[in-house]
Design a protein around this motif. Structure first.
Motif, short mmCIF file in Angstrom:
data_model
loop_
_atom_site.label_atom_id
_atom_site.label_comp_id
_atom_site.label_asym_id
_atom_site.label_seq_id
_atom_site.Cartn_x
_atom_site.Cartn_y
_atom_site.Cartn_z
N VAL A 1 0.85 -1.19 0.00
CA VAL A 1 0.00 0.00 0.00
C VAL A 1 0.88 1.24 0.00
O VAL A 1 2.05 1.19 0.39
CB VAL A 1 -0.94 0.05 1.22
N LEU A 2 0.30 2.35 -0.45
CA LEU A 2 0.98 3.64 -0.40
C LEU A 2 0.31 4.48 0.68
O LEU A 2 -0.91 4.65 0.67
CB LEU A 2 0.89 4.34 -1.75
N ILE A 3 1.10 4.97 1.62
CA ILE A 3 0.58 5.76 2.74
C ILE A 3 1.06 7.19 2.59
O ILE A 3 2.26 7.44 2.38
CB ILE A 3 1.05 5.17 4.09
N ASP A 4 0.16 8.13 2.70
CA ASP A 4 0.50 9.54 2.54
C ASP A 4 1.06 10.10 3.85
O ASP A 4 0.44 10.90 4.54
CB ASP A 4 -0.75 10.32 2.10
N ALA A 5 2.27 9.63 4.18
CA ALA A 5 2.97 10.07 5.39
C ALA A 5 4.44 9.66 5.25
O ALA A 5 4.75 8.66 4.58
CB ALA A 5 2.37 9.42 6.64
N PRO A 6 5.36 10.40 5.86
CA PRO A 6 6.78 10.06 5.77
C PRO A 6 7.08 8.70 6.39
O PRO A 6 6.41 8.28 7.34
CB PRO A 6 7.47 11.19 6.55
N SER A 7 8.09 8.03 5.89
CA SER A 7 8.42 6.68 6.35
C SER A 7 8.79 6.64 7.83
O SER A 7 8.49 5.67 8.53
CB SER A 7 9.55 6.09 5.50
N GLY A 8 9.44 7.71 8.33
CA GLY A 8 9.80 7.73 9.74
C GLY A 8 8.57 7.72 10.64
O GLY A 8 8.55 7.04 11.68
#
Length: 289
Positions: free
Chosen positions: A153-160
């Protein structure tokens, strides 16, 4: 016979829109099943690779009206009954309550019956129904014909930030919807239900801050979360490995995918609140492998 399993969720659309998504075959093929055919008030069927025992339709419509859908579903030789009730909470909010008979959580742990997948099957299905109705991307469904358990999935938030919500006990407990205690280091314990309630917790095999996390659950195998950040978004890949491929842990996999759906909402909605109004919680002492 066990008590019916029940789940309730909130969706921010009018009740008529929910009813349409529950009874329109094209909509059903989007959020629920590979194949669906509906002819009310006579026929309601779904089947295919995203459906337990989905080689053919096994449903029989019992009742339908503006607020209720009830059907029998033959699973592992037992005629179970599914009921979905809709309650208008406000002009643009509806409560969806689903119940199904003949579910035993121990069958989810032992894998002795396909009915053991029902709790997490419906958790994922309802999560996708809510996202479908609210115009959001759907979470990958569980393919009950495959022994490859992999989703992205693609999440609209930085990986950290996404990584932190996977490894921080308080944040993980919020989006997953039950207490989770995590010791964030290699060899640390990962306890669904909390350390006091789970005498045999999972173990963290590997972690790379901001990039990956691997958890050994025992019998269900190893879950690996891989994160790749770009442009302020995170591509999250989830892989299950190390299990008996003759008996893939579909119940655990569906539950993990349902969790991903809530994880996405947790990061992407500024006024996030869980979709779940109420749901059955299992005895967490049985959650270990």
């Amino acid at each position: 016979m066990t008590e019916p399993m029940t789940r309730s969720a909130r969706v921010t659309v009018p009740i008529k829109d929910v009813h349409h998504a529950l009874t329109d075959p094209e909509a059903l093929r989007t959020w629920l099943a590979e194949h669906a055919e509906v002819d009310l008030p006579h026929r309601f069927e779904f089947w295919g690779r995203y459906t337990p025992e989905g080689e053919a339709p096994h449903q029989r419509l019992l009742h339908v009206d503006d607020q209720t859908l009830r059907f029998s579903w033959l699973l592992d030789g037992e005629d179970t009954t599914v009921e979905i009730r809709l309650e208008q909470e406000s002009d643009d909010s509806t409560i969806i309550t689903l119940s199904q008979t003949h579910f035993d959580f121990q069958e989810a742990i032992s894998g002795t019956s396909i009915r053991g997948v029902l709790m997490t099957f419906w958790a994922l299905a309802i999560a996708n129904l809510v996202d479908h109705l609210e115009g959001r991307a759907l979470t990958p469904r569980c393919d009950f014909t495959s022994s490859e358990l992999r989703g992205q999935v693609l999440i609209d938030a930085p990986s950290g930030e996404v990584y932190d919500s996977l490894i921080d006990s308080d944040k993980a407990s919020r989006w997953f919807g039950m207490p989770i205690e995590i010791e964030p280091h290699v060899g640390g314990r990962f306890a669904m239900g909390g350390l006091d309630a789970n005498p045999d917790p999972a173990k963290i095999l590997d972690l790379e801050p901001g990039r990956s996390l691997s958890i050994d659950w025992g019998g269900p195998g190893v879950t690996t979360w891989e994160l790749e950040g770009s442009g302020g978004k995170t591509r999250l890949t989830l892989v299950q490995s190390g299990f008996d491929t003759r008996r893939p842990p579909y119940a655990a996999w569906s539950g993990m995918l349902a969790g991903i759906a809530e994880l996405r909402r947790f990061h992407e909605l500024p006024d996030w609140r869980t979709i779940w109004v109420s749901f059955d919680l299992p005895d967490t002492s049985a959650l270990s492998g």
